[in-house]
Design a protein around this motif. Structure first.
Motif, mmCIF file in Angstrom:
data_model
loop_
_atom_site.group_PDB
_atom_site.id
_atom_site.type_symbol
_atom_site.label_atom_id
_atom_site.label_comp_id
_atom_site.label_asym_id
_atom_site.label_seq_id
_atom_site.Cartn_x
_atom_site.Cartn_y
_atom_site.Cartn_z
ATOM 1 N N ALA A 220 44.832 20.538 14.944
ATOM 2 C CA ALA A 220 45.195 19.272 15.573
ATOM 3 C C ALA A 220 46.611 19.372 16.141
ATOM 4 O O ALA A 220 47.440 20.128 15.644
ATOM 5 C CB ALA A 220 45.117 18.138 14.556
ATOM 6 N N GLN A 221 46.824 18.603 17.152
ATOM 7 C CA GLN A 221 48.140 18.548 17.744
ATOM 8 C C GLN A 221 49.107 17.820 16.821
ATOM 9 O O GLN A 221 48.712 17.002 16.000
ATOM 10 C CB GLN A 221 48.063 17.772 19.071
ATOM 11 N N SER A 222 50.397 18.090 16.984
ATOM 12 C CA SER A 222 51.396 17.271 16.313
ATOM 13 C C SER A 222 52.566 17.061 17.262
ATOM 14 O O SER A 222 52.821 17.885 18.147
ATOM 15 C CB SER A 222 51.864 17.906 15.009
ATOM 16 N N VAL A 223 53.237 15.956 17.063
ATOM 17 C CA VAL A 223 54.357 15.573 17.918
ATOM 18 C C VAL A 223 55.532 15.211 17.029
ATOM 19 O O VAL A 223 55.371 14.436 16.070
ATOM 20 C CB VAL A 223 53.996 14.356 18.798
ATOM 21 N N THR A 224 56.698 15.751 17.346
ATOM 22 C CA THR A 224 57.908 15.462 16.586
ATOM 23 C C THR A 224 58.921 14.791 17.485
ATOM 24 O O THR A 224 59.282 15.322 18.538
ATOM 25 C CB THR A 224 58.514 16.748 16.012
ATOM 26 N N GLN A 225 59.362 13.620 17.068
ATOM 27 C CA GLN A 225 60.434 12.938 17.772
ATOM 28 C C GLN A 225 61.665 12.949 16.866
ATOM 29 O O GLN A 225 61.638 12.374 15.781
ATOM 30 C CB GLN A 225 60.030 11.492 18.095
#
Lengths: 116, 112
Positions: B1-6
């Protein structure tokens, strides 16, 4: 221009009660989805649908059911509410990507659910 | 799965200053990338998107973002902040426009 309409906007439930969050869109979008938003966690996908009669699970599907009998409507059902389901729920629709479609999600205004 | 870090759950800038909100994604294949903005008690609205055309993407309200494959980043910038920019900003990725993965969000505060 109604766009994506969610009801109710606010709801308080007791543990174990059931309810349905309604979502309707008038843009003839094939794609619809439900997200929950919790502080510090962004939006997490619960379930989505790519057309009438087709649904699939997202990241956090447990405790939620969906169905898609028409293009316009995509209700989210909580069969036995738990305090962990206290959240803000967003419905979104999209025409998908490719061609002139941008893949943009159009969101409803949200439904704030509290489970005691 | 994709992941996004802000990076940075809260960013504070003065009016007129540069806005920089950071977003990194995890994917071996460049996905479709989006920035959304959320004003209080509202749903999310699209600011801009990247879909493998130009790497520098211009959006609404003077915002732009640059896709950098080598850094797996898609940072959002605006040269001069306005009070009306105060909101929460979300970076999102998708492989196929079916599953979208959102970052945890960055709340932007603009000081007068």
């Amino acid at each position: 221009n109604a766009g994506v309409t969610q009801t109710p906007k606010f709801q308080v439930l007791k543990t174990g009660q059931s309810m349905t969050l309604q979502c309707a869109q008038d843009m003839n979008h094939e794609y619809m989805s439900w997200y929950r938003q919790d502080p510090g966690m962004g939006l997490r996908l619960i379930h989505y649908s790519v057309g009438a009669g087709i649904t699939d699970q997202g990241e956090v599907p447990n405790g939620y059911n969906v169905s898609r009998s028409t293009t316009e409507d995509f209700p989210l059902r909580l069969l036995s509410a738990a305090p962990s389901q206290t959240s803000v729920y967003f419905c979104a629709s999209s025409a998908g990507g490719g061609g002139i479609n941008t893949g943009e999600l159009f969101f409803g205004e949200g439904s704030r659910l509290t489970v005691l | 799965a994709q992941s996004v870090t802000q990076l940075g759950s809260h960013v504070s800038v003065s009016e007129g200053a540069l806005v920089l909100l950071r977003c990194n994604y995890s994917s071996s294949v460049p996905p479709y990338l989006f920035w959304y903005v959320q004003y209080p008690n509202q749903g999310l609205q699209l600011l801009l998107k990247y879909t493998s055309a130009a790497t520098l993407v211009k959006g609404i309200n003077g915002f732009e973002a640059e896709f950098k494959k080598s850094e797996t980043s898609f940072h959002l910038t605006k040269p001069s902040a306005h009070m009306s920019d105060a909101a929460e900003y979300f970076c999102a990725v998708s492989d196929n426009f079916n599953k979208f993965y959102f970052g945890s969000g960055t709340k932007l505060n603009v000081k007068p």
